[in-house]
Design an enzyme around this catalytic site. Structure first.
Site, mmCIF file in Angstrom:
data_model
loop_
_atom_site.group_PDB
_atom_site.id
_atom_site.type_symbol
_atom_site.label_atom_id
_atom_site.label_comp_id
_atom_site.label_asym_id
_atom_site.label_seq_id
_atom_site.Cartn_x
_atom_site.Cartn_y
_atom_site.Cartn_z
ATOM 1 N N SER A 96 0.873 -1.177 0.000
ATOM 2 C CA SER A 96 0.000 0.000 0.000
ATOM 3 C C SER A 96 0.905 1.222 0.000
ATOM 4 O O SER A 96 1.029 1.947 0.974
ATOM 5 C CB SER A 96 -0.947 0.002 1.202
ATOM 6 N N ILE A 97 1.573 1.414 -1.138
ATOM 7 C CA ILE A 97 2.494 2.539 -1.279
ATOM 8 C C ILE A 97 1.700 3.845 -1.347
ATOM 9 O O ILE A 97 2.139 4.872 -0.841
ATOM 10 C CB ILE A 97 3.362 2.387 -2.560
ATOM 11 N N GLY A 98 0.522 3.783 -1.957
ATOM 12 C CA GLY A 98 -0.307 4.989 -2.031
ATOM 13 C C GLY A 98 0.159 5.965 -3.087
ATOM 14 O O GLY A 98 -0.002 7.181 -2.946
ATOM 15 N N LEU A 99 0.723 5.412 -4.172
ATOM 16 C CA LEU A 99 1.130 6.244 -5.312
ATOM 17 C C LEU A 99 1.986 7.440 -4.911
ATOM 18 O O LEU A 99 1.803 8.552 -5.412
ATOM 19 C CB LEU A 99 -0.106 6.733 -6.098
ATOM 20 N N CYS A 118 -6.970 3.025 -9.360
ATOM 21 C CA CYS A 118 -6.919 3.995 -8.269
ATOM 22 C C CYS A 118 -8.280 4.647 -8.152
ATOM 23 O O CYS A 118 -9.067 4.648 -9.086
ATOM 24 C CB CYS A 118 -5.824 5.011 -8.516
ATOM 25 N N ASN A 159 -3.038 -5.305 -12.910
ATOM 26 C CA ASN A 159 -2.508 -4.622 -11.746
ATOM 27 C C ASN A 159 -2.732 -5.536 -10.539
ATOM 28 O O ASN A 159 -3.168 -6.670 -10.694
ATOM 29 C CB ASN A 159 -3.221 -3.274 -11.569
ATOM 30 N N GLY A 209 1.801 -10.158 -13.889
ATOM 31 C CA GLY A 209 1.281 -10.741 -12.657
ATOM 32 C C GLY A 209 2.039 -11.991 -12.253
ATOM 33 O O GLY A 209 1.849 -13.054 -12.825
ATOM 34 N N GLY A 213 7.123 -7.207 -12.283
ATOM 35 C CA GLY A 213 7.004 -6.312 -11.128
ATOM 36 C C GLY A 213 7.801 -6.812 -9.943
ATOM 37 O O GLY A 213 9.019 -6.615 -9.851
#
Ligand SMILES: Cc1cc2nc3c(=O)[nH]c(=O)nc-3n(C[C@H](O)[C@H](O)[C@H](O)COP(=O)(O)OP(=O)(O)OC[C@H]3O[C@@H](n4cnc5c(N)ncnc54)[C@H](O)[C@@H]3O)c2cc1C
Ligand SMILES: Cc1cc2nc3c(=O)[nH]c(=O)nc-3n(C[C@H](O)[C@H](O)[C@H](O)COP(=O)(O)O)c2cc1C
Ligand code: FES
Lengths: 304, 247
Positions: A67-70, A126, A188, A239, A261
Site C-alpha cells: 500500500s504505497i499509495g502512489l 486507483c 494490476n 502478474g 514487477g
C-alpha cells in the site's frame, strides 16, 4: 533469433518490460538495462502525493501486499527532474499516469507530449474521487471514456492497464480497444487484506493493499488469455512472473510482451535472466522468431 | 551493474538459543561496507520466503563479512540452517553508514540485537563508550568480545549483568563530554535516546528498521515519517538523524 515484438506502432527490442512501481532512476544501476525492452515509470499523478502511512509492505504466502499509495512528486516535478533521468537510460520509457478525476488523464497526457517518451500506460487501479472512490478500472464505460479522451488530447501511444477488480475484465478490455488504445496491459494488483489478530487491526498502514507476486500468477494468466482472445490489439501480460517459464506461459496465452514487477524487487537482474531463459527455450524448440510463440496455446476441443 | 553476489558460508556460530553469527565470504562486500550499512539476503534458493531479509553488517574480516542474526520467523530460521560451503544470494552493501568521521567523541547506545551495526562501528573508533542494554545477560550478545574493543557499560532489565534497568536510564549522565549519539535498538529505546539527545542538545543518529522489499530505493515500501515527509529507510537510512525522524 528474433526477439523484437510490436505493440501497435511501438517496436520493442524484446518483450521484457519493467512494470510500474518497481524501478526508479536512482536504482537503475541495479538493473541490466541492456536486457530491458521498455521501462514503465512509477505512476505519476497531477499533484504530488506523499503516499500511505507505514507499514506499506506485507509478505504473504507467495505474495506481497503493498500500500504505497502512489507516492510521487507530481507531473510537473516529474517532467522537470525525473523524466530526463529516465530518458538518459536509452530504453523506451512508458510513463504511467493516474488521476483523481477522469479529466486529469487527458490533461496529463497533454503535458507529456513532445517529451520523447514511447507512450503512456493508464493506471486505472486507483480511486475516482468523483465516484465515491470507486476505481476507474471497475467500469468499462469509464475506461472507454478515459482512453478516448487521452487519445484525443495527445497523439501518444496509449495502453490502459486493467485492474483485476474490473466487473468484467474482457468487457473492460474491449472498451479500451474501442476507445482507441494501442495496446492493453493486465493485470494490476489484486485488492487484498491481512489482519493482526491480537491488535484486531490491519497489518498494513491502510486497511487494504494490492497483492502481487507468484500468488496471483495463475489468475493473471487466465485473465490475459481471456482478454487476448477477445481483442485485436496487442496485450501485455503481468502478474507474478518470476522466471522465463512464467513469461513464456503469458506469451503462449496471447501476450505480446510481459511486465515484470515484484520479481525485480527481489532480483533486479531478473529481466536479463528471463530473456536468457526465453532465448534458450527458443533454441531448444527451434523457434526463430518470438512472435511464433505469441498466442500459440493449443486448445482441446472440449475446452471450447 | 550492481548485481547480487553469491556469498559462501564460511562459518556459523550460535551465541544463544536463537542468535547466531554468520560469516560469509564476498570480497567486494567486505571491502565496500561501512558501519551502519546492511545487506539484503535471500533465505532460500526458491521464492519461499518471497522477499529478501535485511541484515546489518556486524563486522568485516579480510574477504569476509559477518552478520548477527536473531531467529524470529521463517526467513531467519532458514538462515540458521545453512551449512558451511552453502552459497547465499546477497545484495549489498546497502544504505547509509553512521557519519562517524564527522564527530570526535561519540557515545554508542545499543539494545539487544541492535548491537549488530554498532559492533562494526566500534571497530572503526578508538575504544569508545558503549551503553549496551538487554532484558537479561543472555541477550547481551558478544559482551565479552566487546569489552576488548570498547568501554562497555551493560544494563539488564532483570539485573543479571551490569546495572539493573534500561540502557537509557542514565544516558543523560553518560552523555557529558560527547558530541553525538549513535544508537540502534528497539523503537522504544530509540525514542528515548532521541528525546534525551534533544534535551541535552546533542545530535543523535539512529539506525531504523522497516519492512523492506527491494532494499535499494525502488519500491517506496520502507517509508518512515520524517519532518521532511516520508523517507525510505533503505535508501535515505537506515541511519537517520534522530531529530528528523518522527517516531
Ligand atoms: C536495515 C535493517 C537491518 C537489520 N539488521 C538486523 C540484524 O543485524 N540482525 C537481525 O537479527 N535482524 C536485523 N533486522 C531485522 C530482520 O530483517 C528481521 O528480523 C527479519 O527480516 C525477519 O525475517 P523472518 O523471515 O525471520 O521473520 P518473518 O517471518 O518475516 O516475521 C516473523 C514475525 O516477526 C515480525 N517481524 C518481522 N520483521 C520484524 C522486525 N524487523 N522487527 C520486529 N518484528 C519483526 C513479523 O511481523 C512476524 O510477526 C534488520 C532489519 C532492517 C530493516
Ligand atoms: C511495490 C509495488 C508498487 C507498485 N506500484 C505501481 C504503480 O505505481 N502503478 C501501477 O500501475 N502498478 C504498480 N504496481 C503493480 C505492478 O506494476 C504489477 O502490475 C503488479 O505488481 C503485478 O505484477 P507482479 O506480480 O509481477 O508484481 C506496484 C507493485 C508493487 C509490488
Ligand atoms: S525497500 Fe524498497 S524502497 Fe526501501
Amino acid at each position: 533469433m528474433k526477439l523484437s515484438i510490436q505493440l501497435g506502432n511501438l517496436v520493442l527490442e524484446n518483450p521484457i518490460i519493467i512494470a510500474s512501481g518497481v524501478f526508479s532512476p536512482d536504482s537503475a544501476s541495479y538493473f541490466p538495462i541492456e536486457a530491458i525492452g521498455a521501462i514503465i515509470t512509477k505512476t505519476v499523478t497531477p499533484r504530488p502525493r506523499e503516499g500511505n502511512p507505514p507499514p506499506r509492505l506485507l509478505e504473504t504466502a507467495a505474495g506481497l501486499i503493498n500500500s504505497i499509495g502512489l507516492q510521487n512528486v507530481g507531473i510537473e516535478r516529474f517532467i522537470e527532474e525525473e523524466l530526463p533521468r529516465y530518458m538518459e537510460l536509452g530504453v523506451p520509457i512508458i510513463v504511467s499516469i493516474s488521476g483523481e478525476t477522469e479529466a486529469d488523464f487527458p490533461l496529463m497526457a497533454e503535458r507529456l507530449r513532445g517529451k520523447g517518451i514511447a507512450g503512456i500506460e493508464l493506471n486505472l487501479s486507483c480511486p475516482n474521487v468523483q465516484r465515491g472512490g470507486m476505481h476507474f478500472g471497475r467500469d468499462a464505460e469509464t475506461v472507454f471514456r478515459i482512453v478516448r479522451e487521452v487519445k484525443d488530447a495527445s497523439s501518444l501511444w496509449v495502453m490502459p492497464k486493467l485492474t483485476p477488480q474490473a466487473r468484467d475484465i474482457v468487457e473492460t478490455a474491449l472498451a479500451g480497444e474501442e476507445g482507441g488504445a494501442d495496446a492493453i496491459s493486465l493485470v494490476n494488483t489484486f485488492l487484498a487484506m491481512a489482519i493482526d489478530i491480537r491488535a484486531r487491526s490491519s497489518r498494513l498502514g491502510t486497511l487494504m493493499g494490492g497483492l502481487s507476486g507468484p500468488a496471483i500468477k495463475p489468475i493473471a494468466l487466465r485473465m490475459v488469455y481471456e482478454v487476448a482472445r477477445a481483442v485485436r490489439i496487442p496485450v501485455v501480460g503481468c502478474g507474478g512472473i518470476m522466471n522465463a517459464e512464467d513469461a513464456l506461459e503469458f506469451l503462449i496465452a496471447g501476450a505480446s510482451a510481459v511486465e515484470i514487477g515484484t520479481a525485480c524487487l527481489i532480483n533486479p537482474s531478473i529481466p536479463a535472466e528471463i530473456l536468457d531463459g526465453i532465448r534458450k527455450f527458443m533454441e531448444e524448440e527451434g523457434i526463430d522468431d518470438i512472435r511464433e510463440l505469441i498466442g500459440s496455446l493449443k486448445i482441446k476441443p472440449l475446452d471450447i | 551493474m550492481k548485481g547480487s553476489f553469491k556469498a559462501k558460508v564460511i562459518s556459523k556460530r550460535f551465541l544463544s538459543d536463537d542468535v547466531f553469527l554468520l560469516k560469509l565470504r564476498e570480497p567486494i562486500i567486505a571491502e565496500e561496507s561501512l558501519p551502519g550499512q546492511f545487506v539484503n539476503l535471500r533465505c532460500s534458493s526458491i521464492y519461499e520466503p518471497l522477499l529478501r531479509r535485511p541484515l546489518s553488517i556486524y563486522d568485516v574480516e579480510e574477504d569476509n563479512f559477518l552478520l548477527l542474526i536473531r531467529i524470529i520467523g521463517k526467513g531467519t530460521k532458514l538462515l540458521s540452517l545453512v551449512r558451511e560451503g552453502d552459497e547465499l544470494d546477497v545484495l549489498g552493501p546497502l544504505g547509509n553508514p553512521f557519519p562517524y568521521r564527522m564527530y570526535k567523541n561519540p557515545l554508542l547506545v545499543a539494545g539487544g540485537i541492535g548491537i549488530a551495526p554498532l559492533h562494526f562501528l566500534l571497530k572503526k573508533l578508538s575504544f569508545p563508550i558503549l551503553l549496551f542494554g538487554a532484558r537479561s545477560k543472555s541477550e547481551l550478545y558478544g559482551l565479552e568480545d566487546l569489552t576488548k574493543i570498547a568501554r562497555v557499560i551493560p544494563f539488564t532489565e532483570d539485573g543479571s549483568e551490569g546495572e539493573r534497568g534500561l540502557v537509557t536510564t542514565r544516558l543523560k549522565e553518560f552523555l557529558k563530554g560527547h558530541d553525538v549519539i549513535f544508537a540502534c535498538g528497539p523503537m522504544g529505546m530509540l525514542r528515548e535516546v532521541v528525546t534525551i539527545a534533544k534535551d541535552v542538545g546533542v545530535p543523535s543518529y539512529i539506525s531504523l528498521e522497516e519492512r523492506m522489499a527491494c532494499g535499494f530505493g525502488a519500491c517506496l515500501g520502507c517509508a518512515v515519517k520524517t519532518k521532511k515527509g516520508y523517507k525510505m529507510v533503505c535508501k535515505d537510512g537506515p541511519v537517520m538523524p534522530g531529530e528528523e525522524v518522527i517516531i
